[in-house]
Design a protein around this motif. Structure first.
Motif, PDB file in Angstrom:
ATOM      1  N   GLU A  24       0.787  -1.062  -0.095  1.00 58.92           N
ATOM      2  CA  GLU A  24       0.150   0.095  -0.046  1.00 58.92           C
ATOM      3  C   GLU A  24       0.928   1.119  -0.066  1.00 58.92           C
ATOM      4  OE1 GLU A  24      -3.431   0.329   0.156  1.00 58.92           O
ATOM      5  OE2 GLU A  24      -3.570  -1.817  -0.248  1.00 58.92           O
ATOM      6  N   GLU A  25       0.265   2.344  -0.507  1.00 56.58           N
ATOM      7  CA  GLU A  25       0.964   3.444  -0.524  1.00 56.58           C
ATOM      8  C   GLU A  25       1.212   4.102   0.853  1.00 56.58           C
ATOM      9  OE1 GLU A  25       2.322   5.440  -3.064  1.00 56.58           O
ATOM     10  OE2 GLU A  25       1.886   3.521  -4.345  1.00 56.58           O
ATOM     11  N   LEU A  26       2.121   4.983   1.234  1.00 53.18           N
ATOM     12  CA  LEU A  26       2.250   5.449   2.804  1.00 53.18           C
ATOM     13  C   LEU A  26       1.381   6.758   2.736  1.00 53.18           C
ATOM     14  CD1 LEU A  26       6.079   5.140   3.278  1.00 53.18           C
ATOM     15  CD2 LEU A  26       4.181   3.467   4.049  1.00 53.18           C
ATOM     16  N   SER A  27       0.944   6.853   3.932  1.00 48.82           N
ATOM     17  CA  SER A  27       0.031   8.076   4.030  1.00 48.82           C
ATOM     18  C   SER A  27       0.158   8.750   5.349  1.00 48.82           C
ATOM     19  CB  SER A  27      -1.274   7.550   3.764  1.00 48.82           C
ATOM     20  OG  SER A  27      -2.376   8.845   4.301  1.00 48.82           O
ATOM     21  N   LYS A  28      -0.334  10.096   5.524  1.00 47.10           N
ATOM     22  CA  LYS A  28      -0.323  10.677   6.843  1.00 47.10           C
ATOM     23  C   LYS A  28      -1.566  10.959   7.458  1.00 47.10           C
ATOM     24  CE  LYS A  28       2.546  14.334   7.552  1.00 47.10           C
ATOM     25  NZ  LYS A  28       3.114  15.650   7.436  1.00 47.10           N
ATOM     26  N   GLY A  29      -2.593  10.223   6.739  1.00 49.71           N
ATOM     27  CA  GLY A  29      -3.804  10.170   7.474  1.00 49.71           C
ATOM     28  C   GLY A  29      -5.023   9.812   6.213  1.00 49.71           C
ATOM     29  N   GLN A  30      -6.007   9.311   6.665  1.00 48.35           N
ATOM     30  CA  GLN A  30      -7.123   9.059   5.640  1.00 48.35           C
ATOM     31  C   GLN A  30      -8.460   9.123   6.367  1.00 48.35           C
ATOM     32  OE1 GLN A  30      -5.872   5.062   4.980  1.00 48.35           O
ATOM     33  NE2 GLN A  30      -5.392   5.573   2.867  1.00 48.35           N
ATOM     34  N   THR A  31      -9.608   8.910   5.482  1.00 47.48           N
ATOM     35  CA  THR A  31     -10.664   8.967   5.878  1.00 47.48           C
ATOM     36  C   THR A  31     -11.273   7.526   5.245  1.00 47.48           C
ATOM     37  OG1 THR A  31     -11.311  11.189   5.858  1.00 47.48           O
ATOM     38  CG2 THR A  31     -13.398   9.727   5.813  1.00 47.48           C
ATOM     39  N   ILE A  32     -11.769   6.710   6.128  1.00 47.47           N
ATOM     40  CA  ILE A  32     -12.162   5.207   5.934  1.00 47.47           C
ATOM     41  C   ILE A  32     -13.530   4.792   5.966  1.00 47.47           C
ATOM     42  CG2 ILE A  32     -11.683   2.827   6.378  1.00 47.47           C
ATOM     43  CD1 ILE A  32      -8.759   3.584   7.151  1.00 47.47           C
ATOM     44  N   TYR A  33     -14.294   4.466   5.076  1.00 48.33           N
ATOM     45  CA  TYR A  33     -15.567   3.944   5.087  1.00 48.33           C
ATOM     46  C   TYR A  33     -15.390   2.507   5.517  1.00 48.33           C
ATOM     47  CZ  TYR A  33     -20.368   2.659   3.716  1.00 48.33           C
ATOM     48  OH  TYR A  33     -21.623   2.439   3.626  1.00 48.33           O
ATOM     49  N   ARG A 154     -12.542   0.910   3.523  1.00 53.39           N
ATOM     50  CA  ARG A 154     -11.962   1.476   2.315  1.00 53.39           C
ATOM     51  C   ARG A 154     -11.602   2.999   2.356  1.00 53.39           C
ATOM     52  NH1 ARG A 154     -14.731   1.912  -3.547  1.00 53.39           N
ATOM     53  NH2 ARG A 154     -15.696   3.715  -2.736  1.00 53.39           N
ATOM     54  N   PRO A 155     -10.445   3.496   2.004  1.00 53.48           N
ATOM     55  CA  PRO A 155     -10.186   4.916   2.044  1.00 53.48           C
ATOM     56  C   PRO A 155     -11.245   5.663   1.003  1.00 53.48           C
ATOM     57  CG  PRO A 155      -8.225   3.640   1.729  1.00 53.48           C
ATOM     58  CD  PRO A 155      -9.326   2.529   1.298  1.00 53.48           C
ATOM     59  N   ILE A 156     -11.677   6.565   1.408  1.00 54.25           N
ATOM     60  CA  ILE A 156     -12.414   7.645   0.617  1.00 54.25           C
ATOM     61  C   ILE A 156     -11.935   9.055   0.751  1.00 54.25           C
ATOM     62  CG2 ILE A 156     -14.578   6.152   0.760  1.00 54.25           C
ATOM     63  CD1 ILE A 156     -15.468   8.334   2.900  1.00 54.25           C
ATOM     64  N   LYS A 157     -12.297   9.796  -0.348  1.00 51.70           N
ATOM     65  CA  LYS A 157     -11.801  11.437  -0.245  1.00 51.70           C
ATOM     66  C   LYS A 157     -12.595  12.106   0.821  1.00 51.70           C
ATOM     67  CE  LYS A 157      -9.821  11.385  -4.924  1.00 51.70           C
ATOM     68  NZ  LYS A 157      -8.377  11.475  -4.506  1.00 51.70           N
ATOM     69  N   SER A 158     -12.041  12.832   1.633  1.00 54.13           N
ATOM     70  CA  SER A 158     -12.773  13.707   2.535  1.00 54.13           C
ATOM     71  C   SER A 158     -13.319  14.655   1.732  1.00 54.13           C
ATOM     72  CB  SER A 158     -11.843  14.234   3.391  1.00 54.13           C
ATOM     73  OG  SER A 158     -11.338  13.358   4.379  1.00 54.13           O
ATOM     74  N   GLU A 159     -14.517  15.151   1.953  1.00 58.90           N
ATOM     75  CA  GLU A 159     -15.340  16.267   1.114  1.00 58.90           C
ATOM     76  C   GLU A 159     -15.249  17.576   2.015  1.00 58.90           C
ATOM     77  OE1 GLU A 159     -18.141  13.678  -1.514  1.00 58.90           O
ATOM     78  OE2 GLU A 159     -18.854  14.100   0.544  1.00 58.90           O
TER      79      GLU A 159
END
Length: 159
Positions: A24-33, A154-159
């Motif tokens: 997986e790609e590294l990240s500094k944060g996410q929103t997950i559904y 699964r990650p989703i985009k924050s709106e």
């Protein structure tokens, strides 16, 4: 299913299983559904046109997959089938140490969520790291039957 169709299915499944896994790609944060089922419909329709309903409990598991970095869960909001916020499970940010797990529990008696309930989980880290693994184990343990299944976030985009 014919012998050829079974063979073709086995070949396709074998080819899919042989594909290399990509990190997986590294990240500094996410929103997950995360889908949640506070009940499931089953069986045949009754005289009123409704199927049977089985209430389910759900164990939400947020697993920090980093060997070195803690992550902070800043929000874990539980929504109903209709999209109504039912509860914030992380009233304040919660730190999840490396390789540790944060759990939330949705009781079987909680039926307001419905068959289309969900969690929106937000997490952050101070530097880029592996994303947590977010799943829910649903079950209804009884003497004669025990439906149990897993849903994955699964990650989703924050709106």
């Amino acid at each position: 299913m014919t012998g050829f169709n079974r063979w073709l299915l086995a070949m396709v499944l074998g080819a899919l299983c042989a594909l290399p896994l990509k990190a997986e790609e590294l990240s500094k944060g996410q929103t997950i559904y995360l889908p949640i089922y506070s009940h499931i419909w089953y069986g045949d329709l009754d005289a009123s046109g409704q199927p049977r309903k089985a209430l389910m409990s759900a164990l939400v598991s947020i697993r920090n997959t980093s060997l070195k970095m803690p992550v902070r869960v800043t929000s874990a909001r539980y929504y109903s089938t209709e999209g109504r916020l039912l509860k914030e499970f992380a009233a304040s940010p919660r730190t999840v140490p490396p390789m540790a797990t944060l759990e939330f529990f949705v009781e079987k008696s909680e039926s307001a969520g419905g068959s289309g309930a969900n969690f929106i989980i937000q997490w952050e880290a101070s530097t880029e790291t592996n994303s947590p693994l977010v799943e829910a184990v649903h079950t209804d343990i009884q003497l004669n039957r025990t439906p149990t299944f897993l849903t994955s976030g699964r990650p989703i985009k924050s709106e």
